[in-house]
Design an enzyme around this catalytic site. Structure first.
Site, PDB file in Angstrom:
ATOM      1  N   TYR A 110      -7.423   6.730   1.969  1.00  0.00           N
ATOM      2  CA  TYR A 110      -5.731   6.340   2.062  1.00  0.00           C
ATOM      3  C   TYR A 110      -6.178   4.733   2.565  1.00  0.00           C
ATOM      4  O   TYR A 110      -6.462   5.102   4.163  1.00  0.00           O
ATOM      5  CB  TYR A 110      -4.759   6.600   2.246  1.00  0.00           C
ATOM      6  CG  TYR A 110      -3.880   6.145   2.995  1.00  0.00           C
ATOM      7  CD1 TYR A 110      -2.891   5.287   2.208  1.00  0.00           C
ATOM      8  CD2 TYR A 110      -3.654   6.365   4.053  1.00  0.00           C
ATOM      9  CE1 TYR A 110      -1.959   4.566   2.311  1.00  0.00           C
ATOM     10  CE2 TYR A 110      -2.412   5.776   4.461  1.00  0.00           C
ATOM     11  CZ  TYR A 110      -1.383   5.051   3.590  1.00  0.00           C
ATOM     12  OH  TYR A 110      -0.226   5.148   4.125  1.00  0.00           O
ATOM     13  N   ASP A 151      -5.347   5.239  -2.629  1.00  0.00           N
ATOM     14  CA  ASP A 151      -4.108   4.418  -2.239  1.00  0.00           C
ATOM     15  C   ASP A 151      -5.354   3.209  -1.980  1.00  0.00           C
ATOM     16  O   ASP A 151      -5.653   3.319  -0.584  1.00  0.00           O
ATOM     17  CB  ASP A 151      -3.304   4.981  -1.942  1.00  0.00           C
ATOM     18  CG  ASP A 151      -2.928   3.708  -1.157  1.00  0.00           C
ATOM     19  OD1 ASP A 151      -2.294   2.812  -1.288  1.00  0.00           O
ATOM     20  OD2 ASP A 151      -1.298   3.584  -0.754  1.00  0.00           O
TER      21      ASP A 151
END
Length: 264
Positions: A110, A151
């Site tokens: 992330y 992400d």
């Protein structure tokens, strides 16, 4: 082997919807981002009941990542190397060990958002990307199949955003951000989604505000990067766009949708 990445934007707030996707998509391994809970609050039993091994690197309220696999997990790493002072839960990695196939290492990440830019948050983003590159270089020396999925908070190209001008000053689309992402690719990694769909729209995120979903004002920021050994086993890749749409069992959607790659 089907490997997926999914920013769930709070695992416990959206658990029924996420489990519904797991039951339909039947991925072999998944990395989750923004679980937004400490390890003890992650609903591991819900996934273990479905046959998954679960590893979590959680954090209260913010961030948090998890790796779930139908196959045994070995050599688990929590946290991105090269900065012992970084206490944000943004990286998890493990070796996935299928019974009758070569293992695949999966790193779930992330990457920091970086806004507002310029500023300390953007400096942290660029430093984090530099650390990720260093780690990828180390992994490449092992000459093993690996996937860095998650992400990335990076819009790589103009075709990955509905309105490039509207995002020109955003940390996700600044030239320095895109250059750092290209440095990763230039190590010899393959963007799985673009391997499957070189030119088409493959958005993975739509803002909750301003009718972004209805207008299809999306961006592509969730990526799966393959080592050469993993790219040699590439079969297909895609984005489960329907998971963002409203409808039965579709309440409380994440602002992201799953992206996935299938390896031979």
């Amino acid at each position: 082997m089907k490997i997926a990445t999914f920013n769930v934007n709070s695992i416990n707030a959206r658990l029924p919807r996420i489990l519904d996707w797991f039951d339909k998509a039947k991925p072999d391994a998944v990395v989750l981002q923004e679980i937004k809970c400490i390890d003890e609050k992650f609903p591991a039993h819900e996934f273990e009941d479905r046959g998954y091994n679960v590893e979590v690197h959680g954090q209260k309220t913010y961030n948090g990542v998890a790796l779930l696999s139908k196959h045994p997990l070995d050599d688990v790493l929590r946290g991105l190397p090269y900065d012992n002072s970084d206490d944000q839960a943004r990286y998890i990695e493990a070796l996935v060990m299928p019974d009758h196939a070569e293992p695949v290492r999966i790193g779930g990440l992330y990457l920091p958002n970086g806004n507002p830019a310029p500023g300390p948050k953007y400096d942290y983003k660029l430093k984090w990307m530099h650390r990720l590159k260093r780690h990828a270089e180390k992994l490449l020396k092992n000459e093993e199949a690996f996937v860095l999925a998650g992400d990335y908070n990076v819009i790589p190209q103009e075709e990955d955003v509905h309105d490039p001008k509207a995002w020109a000053d955003d940390a996700l689309f600044l030239p320095e951000t895109r250059a750092a992402f290209r440095e990763l690719l230039n190590l010899g990694l393959t963007d799985a989604i673009r391997q499957a769909n070189p030119n088409g729209v493959c958005y993975t995120f739509w803002d909750y505000q301003r009718g972004a979903w209805e207008k299809d004002n999306g961006i592509r920021i969730d990526h799966l990067l393959l080592s050469p050994q993993a790219a040699d086993r590439f079969k297909s890749a895609g984005v489960d766009r329907k998971e963002r749409a409203p409808g039965d069992k579709k309440e409380k959607p994440s602002d992201h949708v799953p992206a996935w790659v299938e390896l031979d």
